[in-house]
Motif scaffolding. Structure first.
Motif, PDB file in Angstrom:
ATOM      1  N   ARG A 101      31.322 -15.220  51.591  1.00 14.24           N
ATOM      2  CA  ARG A 101      30.488 -15.468  50.409  1.00 14.24           C
ATOM      3  C   ARG A 101      30.842 -16.773  49.681  1.00 14.24           C
ATOM      4  NH1 ARG A 101      27.302 -11.423  48.880  1.00 14.24           N
ATOM      5  NH2 ARG A 101      27.182 -12.139  46.725  1.00 14.24           N
ATOM      6  N   LEU A 150      26.522 -14.499  52.961  1.00 15.77           N
ATOM      7  CA  LEU A 150      25.493 -15.306  52.311  1.00 15.77           C
ATOM      8  C   LEU A 150      24.977 -16.386  53.259  1.00 15.77           C
ATOM      9  CD1 LEU A 150      26.952 -15.923  48.729  1.00 15.77           C
ATOM     10  CD2 LEU A 150      25.227 -14.255  49.426  1.00 15.77           C
ATOM     11  N   LYS A 202      31.078   1.436  50.664  1.00 11.05           N
ATOM     12  CA  LYS A 202      30.633   0.564  49.580  1.00 11.05           C
ATOM     13  C   LYS A 202      30.478  -0.891  50.022  1.00 11.05           C
ATOM     14  CE  LYS A 202      30.828   3.685  46.197  1.00 11.05           C
ATOM     15  NZ  LYS A 202      29.708   4.031  45.304  1.00 11.05           N
ATOM     16  N   LEU A 203      31.382  -1.359  50.894  1.00 12.09           N
ATOM     17  CA  LEU A 203      31.374  -2.764  51.300  1.00 12.09           C
ATOM     18  C   LEU A 203      31.719  -2.875  52.778  1.00 12.09           C
ATOM     19  CD1 LEU A 203      33.334  -4.530  48.384  1.00 12.09           C
ATOM     20  CD2 LEU A 203      30.870  -4.661  48.792  1.00 12.09           C
ATOM     21  N   GLY A 204      31.372  -4.015  53.361  1.00 16.44           N
ATOM     22  CA  GLY A 204      31.827  -4.396  54.678  1.00 16.44           C
ATOM     23  C   GLY A 204      31.442  -3.448  55.792  1.00 16.44           C
ATOM     24  N   GLY A 244      36.002  -3.702  54.048  1.00 15.44           N
ATOM     25  CA  GLY A 244      35.362  -3.085  52.892  1.00 15.44           C
ATOM     26  C   GLY A 244      36.122  -1.820  52.515  1.00 15.44           C
ATOM     27  N   PRO A 270      27.397  -7.172  55.877  1.00 13.70           N
ATOM     28  CA  PRO A 270      26.232  -7.082  54.984  1.00 13.70           C
ATOM     29  C   PRO A 270      26.299  -7.948  53.748  1.00 13.70           C
ATOM     30  CG  PRO A 270      27.584  -5.095  54.836  1.00 13.70           C
ATOM     31  CD  PRO A 270      28.118  -5.898  55.978  1.00 13.70           C
ATOM     32  N   GLU A 271      27.499  -8.399  53.351  1.00 15.33           N
ATOM     33  CA  GLU A 271      27.602  -9.212  52.141  1.00 15.33           C
ATOM     34  C   GLU A 271      27.557 -10.718  52.427  1.00 15.33           C
ATOM     35  OE1 GLU A 271      30.149  -6.679  52.624  1.00 15.33           O
ATOM     36  OE2 GLU A 271      28.734  -5.326  51.644  1.00 15.33           O
ATOM     37  N   ASN A 292      34.994 -12.345  48.136  1.00 12.66           N
ATOM     38  CA  ASN A 292      35.223 -12.531  49.567  1.00 12.66           C
ATOM     39  C   ASN A 292      34.864 -13.964  49.948  1.00 12.66           C
ATOM     40  OD1 ASN A 292      35.382 -12.434  52.368  1.00 12.66           O
ATOM     41  ND2 ASN A 292      34.416 -10.440  52.517  1.00 12.66           N
ATOM     42  N   ARG A 301      30.409   0.064  54.936  1.00 12.09           N
ATOM     43  CA  ARG A 301      29.039   0.202  54.453  1.00 12.09           C
ATOM     44  C   ARG A 301      28.018   0.031  55.577  1.00 12.09           C
ATOM     45  NH1 ARG A 301      26.121  -4.299  50.634  1.00 12.09           N
ATOM     46  NH2 ARG A 301      23.985  -3.573  50.870  1.00 12.09           N
ATOM     47  N   HIS A 346      38.743  -7.440  52.755  1.00 14.87           N
ATOM     48  CA  HIS A 346      37.569  -8.294  52.849  1.00 14.87           C
ATOM     49  C   HIS A 346      36.923  -8.236  54.232  1.00 14.87           C
ATOM     50  CE1 HIS A 346      37.916  -9.884  48.866  1.00 14.87           C
ATOM     51  NE2 HIS A 346      39.149 -10.315  49.069  1.00 14.87           N
TER      52      HIS A 346
END
Length: 633
Positions: free
Chosen positions: A320, A422, A204-206, A178, A419-420, A316, A209, A175
């Protein structure tokens, strides 16, 4: 012999022959000139063109994938590595009977229907001829041997080696970091197709990415000589690829593992921030999952298991998860009240255990059934007296509260490279009117003052706001990247990033009266090290001074005539436990936010976790070692 018979005219015949011979020679000579001219045209004038055409048949330009950059923690611990892996691939141009080749290959090694479907999808997306397409990844030595001895009946089949991402710490960092995965057509359209011409993976994530451009590097090329079947015979020329940059993060792997250990697979999240730099020291969301499963493609069974789990391991929570912050925001509410002049720091009320807007109206209850009696601001923060905050919220309304909460980062994404993350929800009159189509009521302000109602925040936002309080208003942006790691003759060098170029820093919190910082921090200090603080048991024996605030976020509503009884509720309906803190008090080094879903009280569940994490960072202790020692004794 007849008289009319003429004698042969040899002289005339000789002349006719010579004329014909000359004409024939002229025609042959003309044809020779045409042939020579054509040869000259092809061999001399069109030389460059046909050499190029010949080379196109014989020489191919192939891209060479760059090596992906590595990722380290602040102490040089390797977090993301590249390891060799062997895959079975198929070159369509050599596999004349593709379906039969696949059937024969499945008799040799196990290949699932899903792998076949994915292979056919990749085959359709192939970017150039004579490009092999992977069919199955991570072959064992036994599978490689079985394929090798059957090469003669598997035209077009190859075993190829490539470097793939490997995460040594598994789920401990998923988390935070990524992961990378197979690049798809949609992602390929968003990047430079030439630079990714030999690349099969993308972040793809974190962090993987966000820093994809830096980690990926620059593609190289090589000219190779091939035979008529397209097989490479030799390399004629090569331009080496530029490897991706190695990243160094602020993460402390030791602290990360200790944090994960303390959460013990509960549904929980912790974010710890360096108050000086804003670097994220620890970011944990539990439960997690192994990112290595996703690198080459996770199986349907494994993915469904993660997706259908009631504990939501794919979610995550740290960046998030949107939770009511509960009493953890009370210091900011108190600050907004005194800094705007609505009340003074000495404002005192009598708390009977409830508050009403009108005589005989609805009772907004305090968490303590019979109230706290006479309470001023410092005691209201230390003892988390809801009634005091109801009173000041009634006086000042939603506007100052919403404004000051926004100044501390609520309702917005202030992190640099997550980037993810919120923005969650920071309510206001305008927000409620546009989203709910109803006006703002005074009761909404009372709920907001104790961190309930429409307000929701992420653990990252809570840790960020706590860091701003610790810095007396100086903003530091939460970020993962500490610098780029390079190897030079002098040794390992670290190049610090320019965060302002990535994202502008929010404005520092400027109070109308700066001395009010100490009033608020005094109340938070008394929460953990005062005589009546809600978390005094956690801070009483600490060898350093620190400040904190407990919080308990209600998950389900309780009717006016009922009392909260955790034992009667299903676990999923029990209150969330929250705690925020920073330490040391005078020269802060760490700010932390802890949330344990359905954990009950913040002082009993979340605060002890935060204390052990701060001890581990400031004092070098390790609760894992201590528990082992206690067990042996």
């Amino acid at each position: 012999m007849s008289g009319h018979e003429r004698l042969k005219d040899y002289s005339r015949e000789s002349h006719t022959f010579k004329v014909r011979a000359v004409l024939a020679f002229g025609v042959v000579f003309l044809l020779m000139l045409v042939l020579v001219g054509r040869l000259y045209y092809l061999q001399v004038m069109q030389y460059d063109r046909y050499v190029a055409m010949s080379d196109d048949n014989r020489v191919q330009l192939q891209p060479v994938a760059p090596t992906r950059g590595l990722i380290y923690d602040r102490n040089g611990h390797l977090l993301a590595d590249n390891r060799p892996s062997y895959s079975v691939t198929v070159l369509k141009e050599e596999a004349k009977h593709l379906e039969q080749t696949l059937v024969d290959l499945r008799e040799i090694i196990p290949i699932t229907d899903r792998e076949i479907d994915r292979f056919k999808t990749r085959l359709k997306q192939r970017r150039r001829p004579f490009e092999s397409v992977p069919l199955r990844f991570r072959l064992t030595d036994d599978e490689i041997a079985r394929i090798s001895v059957n090469y003669h009946r598997l035209p077009g089949v190859r075993v190829e080696a490539e470097l793939i991402r490997y995460y040594p710490e598994g789920q401990s960092l998923v988390h935070a970091l990524g992961y990378v995965g197979r690049i798809n057509e949609q992602e390929l359209q968003k990047v430079n197709a030439n630079n990714y011409s030999a690349t099969h993976y993308i972040g793809k994530l974190g962090v993987e990415r966000f820093y994809e451009d830096e980690l990926h590097g620059q593609v190289g090329f090589q000219k190779v000589e091939t035979n008529a079947r397209g097989r490479v015979m030799r390399v004629l020329e090569r331009t080496d690829p530029v490897p991706g940059k190695d990243l160094v993060l602020h993460l402390d792997m030791r602290l990360q593992q200790i944090t994960e250990y303390l959460l013990q697979d509960r549904r929980a999240a912790v974010v710890a921030i360096d108050t000086e730099t804003g670097g994220i020291l620890s970011l944990v969301s539990t439960p997690g999952y192994d990112p290595n499963l996703f690198v080459t493609g996770i199986s349907t069974k494994d993915y469904n298991g993660l997706r259908e789990s009631d504990d939501l391991p794919l979610f995550n929570r740290a960046i998030r998860g949107r939770y009511p912050p509960g009493s953890t925001i009370k210091p900011i509410i108190a600050l907004s009240a005194i800094d705007t002049g609505v009340v003074s720091p000495n404002y005192t009320i009598f708390d009977p255990g409830w508050y009403t807007l009108t005589t005989g109206g609805r009772k907004y209850r305090d968490w303590k059934k019979y109230g706290h009696g006479k309470v001023d601001m410092n005691e209201a923060i230390a003892q988390s007296c809801d009634t005091w905050f109801y009173s000041v919220a009634h006086k000042m309304g939603v506007v100052p509260m919403s404004k000051y909460l926004g100044m501390f980062g609520f309702g917005q994404v202030t992190s640099v490279d997550l980037p993810e993350a919120l923005a969650a929800i920071l309510p206001s009159k305008e927000w409620k009117r546009s989203s709910r189509r109803v006006p703002w009521y005074t009761g909404d302000s009372l709920n907001l003052s104790i961190g309930q109602g429409f307000l929701v925040a992420t653990p990252l936002q809570l840790a960020t706001a706590t860091a701003v309080i610790a810095n007396r208003g100086r903003w530091v942006q939460p970020h993962m990247l500490k610098g780029y790691r390079t190897q030079t003759e002098e040794g390992i060098q670290l190049q610090a990033p320019d965060l302002e170029q990535i994202k502008a820093k929010p404005a520092d919190v400027q109070l109308n009266n700066p001395k009010y910082w100490e009033n608020i921090i005094k109340g938070m200090h008394d929460v953990v090290q005062g005589p009546t603080g809600t978390a005094r048991r956690v801070g009483s024996d600490a060898p350093y001074e620190f400040a904190g605030k407990t919080g308990t976020a209600q998950v389900v509503g309780i009717k006016q005539d009922e009392e909260y009884d955790a034992e009667k509720l299903a676990e999923i309906h029990r209150d969330h436990a929250l705690f925020v803190a920073f330490a040391p008090l005078k020269e802060p080094k760490i700010a932390i936010a802890v949330i344990v879903e359905n954990g009950g009280g913040g002082s009993s569940t979340a605060a002890p976790i935060a204390r052990k994490i701060m001890d581990a960072y400031l004092l070098g202790t390790d609760p894992r070692v201590q528990e082992v020692a206690d067990g042996e004794s």
